[in-house]
Design a protein around this motif. Structure first.
Motif, mmCIF file in Angstrom:
data_model
loop_
_atom_site.group_PDB
_atom_site.id
_atom_site.type_symbol
_atom_site.label_atom_id
_atom_site.label_comp_id
_atom_site.label_asym_id
_atom_site.label_seq_id
_atom_site.Cartn_x
_atom_site.Cartn_y
_atom_site.Cartn_z
ATOM 1 N N VAL A 1 -55.218 -21.235 -16.473
ATOM 2 C CA VAL A 1 -56.045 -22.164 -15.711
ATOM 3 C C VAL A 1 -55.179 -22.780 -14.620
ATOM 4 N N ARG A 2 -55.760 -22.904 -13.435
ATOM 5 C CA ARG A 2 -55.076 -23.544 -12.309
ATOM 6 C C ARG A 2 -55.851 -24.788 -11.885
ATOM 7 N N PHE A 3 -55.117 -25.867 -11.702
ATOM 8 C CA PHE A 3 -55.710 -27.065 -11.127
ATOM 9 C C PHE A 3 -55.579 -26.950 -9.616
ATOM 10 N N LEU A 4 -56.703 -26.834 -8.951
ATOM 11 C CA LEU A 4 -56.741 -26.481 -7.539
ATOM 12 C C LEU A 4 -56.275 -27.639 -6.648
ATOM 13 N N PRO A 5 -55.897 -27.323 -5.404
ATOM 14 C CA PRO A 5 -55.421 -28.371 -4.484
ATOM 15 C C PRO A 5 -56.574 -29.166 -3.885
ATOM 16 N N THR A 6 -57.363 -29.812 -4.761
ATOM 17 C CA THR A 6 -58.522 -30.589 -4.296
ATOM 18 C C THR A 6 -58.414 -32.060 -4.707
ATOM 19 N N GLN A 7 -57.192 -32.538 -4.930
ATOM 20 C CA GLN A 7 -57.024 -33.911 -5.405
ATOM 21 C C GLN A 7 -57.560 -34.937 -4.411
ATOM 22 N N SER A 8 -57.600 -34.567 -3.144
ATOM 23 C CA SER A 8 -58.030 -35.530 -2.125
ATOM 24 C C SER A 8 -59.551 -35.547 -1.946
ATOM 25 N N LEU A 9 -60.270 -34.632 -2.646
ATOM 26 C CA LEU A 9 -61.720 -34.565 -2.496
ATOM 27 C C LEU A 9 -62.407 -35.404 -3.567
ATOM 28 N N GLY A 10 -63.611 -35.873 -3.271
ATOM 29 C CA GLY A 10 -64.439 -36.611 -4.217
ATOM 30 C C GLY A 10 -65.888 -36.230 -4.023
ATOM 31 N N ILE A 11 -66.622 -36.074 -5.108
ATOM 32 C CA ILE A 11 -68.000 -35.616 -5.003
ATOM 33 C C ILE A 11 -68.872 -36.612 -4.243
ATOM 34 N N GLU A 12 -68.599 -37.915 -4.428
ATOM 35 C CA GLU A 12 -69.422 -38.926 -3.760
ATOM 36 C C GLU A 12 -69.159 -38.974 -2.263
ATOM 37 N N ILE A 13 -67.940 -38.586 -1.857
ATOM 38 C CA ILE A 13 -67.575 -38.685 -0.442
ATOM 39 C C ILE A 13 -67.736 -37.346 0.264
ATOM 40 N N ASP A 14 -67.300 -36.290 -0.369
ATOM 41 C CA ASP A 14 -67.267 -34.985 0.289
ATOM 42 C C ASP A 14 -68.449 -34.090 -0.071
ATOM 43 N N GLY A 15 -69.211 -34.468 -1.096
ATOM 44 C CA GLY A 15 -70.406 -33.698 -1.410
ATOM 45 C C GLY A 15 -70.153 -32.434 -2.209
ATOM 46 N N ILE A 16 -68.911 -32.089 -2.443
ATOM 47 C CA ILE A 16 -68.581 -30.889 -3.203
ATOM 48 C C ILE A 16 -67.223 -31.087 -3.873
ATOM 49 N N LEU A 17 -67.068 -30.489 -5.059
ATOM 50 C CA LEU A 17 -65.806 -30.632 -5.780
ATOM 51 C C LEU A 17 -65.590 -29.422 -6.681
ATOM 52 N N ALA A 18 -64.376 -28.896 -6.663
ATOM 53 C CA ALA A 18 -63.968 -27.811 -7.565
ATOM 54 C C ALA A 18 -62.547 -28.121 -8.011
ATOM 55 N N ASP A 19 -62.396 -28.601 -9.252
ATOM 56 C CA ASP A 19 -61.100 -29.091 -9.713
ATOM 57 C C ASP A 19 -60.183 -27.995 -10.244
ATOM 58 N N TYR A 20 -60.734 -27.005 -10.916
ATOM 59 C CA TYR A 20 -59.869 -26.034 -11.578
ATOM 60 C C TYR A 20 -60.468 -24.629 -11.526
ATOM 61 N N ASN A 21 -59.613 -23.683 -11.805
ATOM 62 C CA ASN A 21 -59.939 -22.260 -11.712
ATOM 63 C C ASN A 21 -59.463 -21.558 -12.987
ATOM 64 N N PHE A 22 -60.395 -21.038 -13.784
ATOM 65 C CA PHE A 22 -60.033 -20.199 -14.920
ATOM 66 C C PHE A 22 -59.801 -18.776 -14.425
ATOM 67 N N TYR A 23 -58.833 -18.118 -15.010
ATOM 68 C CA TYR A 23 -58.607 -16.741 -14.585
ATOM 69 C C TYR A 23 -58.031 -15.907 -15.722
ATOM 70 N N MET A 24 -58.217 -14.600 -15.601
ATOM 71 C CA MET A 24 -57.610 -13.620 -16.487
ATOM 72 C C MET A 24 -57.007 -12.544 -15.601
ATOM 73 N N GLY A 25 -55.736 -12.186 -15.874
ATOM 74 C CA GLY A 25 -55.058 -11.265 -14.972
ATOM 75 C C GLY A 25 -54.268 -10.177 -15.683
ATOM 76 N N TYR A 26 -54.094 -9.094 -14.946
ATOM 77 C CA TYR A 26 -53.229 -7.998 -15.399
ATOM 78 C C TYR A 26 -52.202 -7.735 -14.301
ATOM 79 N N SER A 27 -50.927 -7.621 -14.708
ATOM 80 C CA SER A 27 -49.889 -7.345 -13.727
ATOM 81 C C SER A 27 -49.033 -6.170 -14.179
ATOM 82 N N TYR A 28 -48.525 -5.444 -13.191
ATOM 83 C CA TYR A 28 -47.638 -4.316 -13.451
ATOM 84 C C TYR A 28 -46.316 -4.598 -12.778
ATOM 85 N N LYS A 29 -45.236 -4.463 -13.568
ATOM 86 C CA LYS A 29 -43.897 -4.691 -13.031
ATOM 87 C C LYS A 29 -43.287 -3.351 -12.606
ATOM 88 N N PHE A 30 -42.936 -3.257 -11.328
ATOM 89 C CA PHE A 30 -42.385 -2.003 -10.786
ATOM 90 C C PHE A 30 -40.922 -1.841 -11.149
#
Length: 269
Positions: A240-269
């Motif tokens: 989970v990533r806490f997104l760079p939206t600390q300066s936003l507020g739903i009451e002021i900016d009308g939209i808010l997205a605090d965090y991002n869930f993710y699942m990933g696969y990586s290959y090491k060369f």
């Protein structure tokens, strides 16, 4: 005649004295030898005059064998650990699937939806020892309302998140198995990111202001999660990533997205 008799008596006494002296000498030597035997036999650590039993011989052989086996195992483990540390270091490429819970202001109520998408990350992994590693990354991610599982959201919005981020993670991995090829552990990291949201279909409603179609923000971001590595190169992680939206507020900016869930696969060369 008297001289001969005295001479004979003198020789006879000398012979007797010599015999007594010889007997005394033999007795002394025997006593000394007996004392030496007693001393050696009373010393448990002495190997002289002591024949090891069959059980003692077997114990000694078993100890020698176990010592050699342990030395061989230690050398093999050191070799495998060195190989693992070499194989795990290097450049990697990761593909991730993203889910961002999103809040939008609609009149006097807040509507919650989900924006879904993909992302790419790349960087370098370097392990400091057998367990602790450092992973640098540069990431590009996007999500869109049309990929949301909510049908109503798909019909009413066409919002898109675009994000670029740069950061570093601390990896804590523990080996699974005796071959040191697979690990399981967790990670935590910090970075900086810039996020852009735009919706050309449905504008963002901002209280006491005109509606807008685009929102931009940048700030510090934090992430963490768990991961497993297979055969040195294949890493699967959930985080989970806490997104760079600390300066936003739903009451002021009308939209808010605090965090991002993710699942990933990586290959090491």
């Amino acid at each position: 005649m008297k001289k001969v008799w005295y001479k004979y008596q003198y020789m006879k006494h000398c012979i007797i004295i010599i015999q007594y002296a010889f007997l005394c000498l033999l007795c002394t030597q025997f006593c000394m030898y007996a004392n030496d035997i007693t001393q050696f036999s009373s010393d448990e650590n002495s190997s002289f005059l002591h024949t090891p039993s069959t059980s003692e011989l077997q114990t000694s052989i078993e100890l020698t064998r176990n010592t050699k086996v342990r030395e061989s195992q230690n050398a093999q483990q050191i070799s495998l650990l060195r190989k693992a540390n070499t194989q795990r270091n290097g450049v990697y490429l990761m593909v991730v699937g993203n889910v961002i819970p999103i809040q939008r202001l609609a009149g006097n109520e807040t509507i919650v939806g989900y924006s879904m998408g993909m992302g790419l990350r790349s960087g370098v992994i370097s392990y400091l020892d057998n367990y602790i590693g450092i992973r640098g990354y540069f990431s590009l991610d996007f999500t869109n309302d049309k990929l949301s599982p909510i049908k109503k959201q798909q019909d009413s919005h066409n919002g898109t998140f675009l994000m670029a981020s740069l950061g570093v993670d601390i990896l804590i991995d523990f080996f699974i198995g005796k071959q040191y090829k697979n690990t399981m552990g967790f990670f935590i990291g910090v970075g900086a990111g810039a996020l852009v949201y735009f919706d050309l279909t449905t504008p963002i409603i901002i209280p006491n202001a005109e509606s807008i179609n685009t929102k931009i923000t940048a700030n510090v971001m934090v992430q963490g999660g768990i991961s497993t590595v297979l055969s040195y190169k294949h890493r699967i992680e959930v985080g989970v990533r806490f997104l760079p939206t600390q300066s936003l507020g739903i009451e002021i900016d009308g939209i808010l997205a605090d965090y991002n869930f993710y699942m990933g696969y990586s290959y090491k060369f």
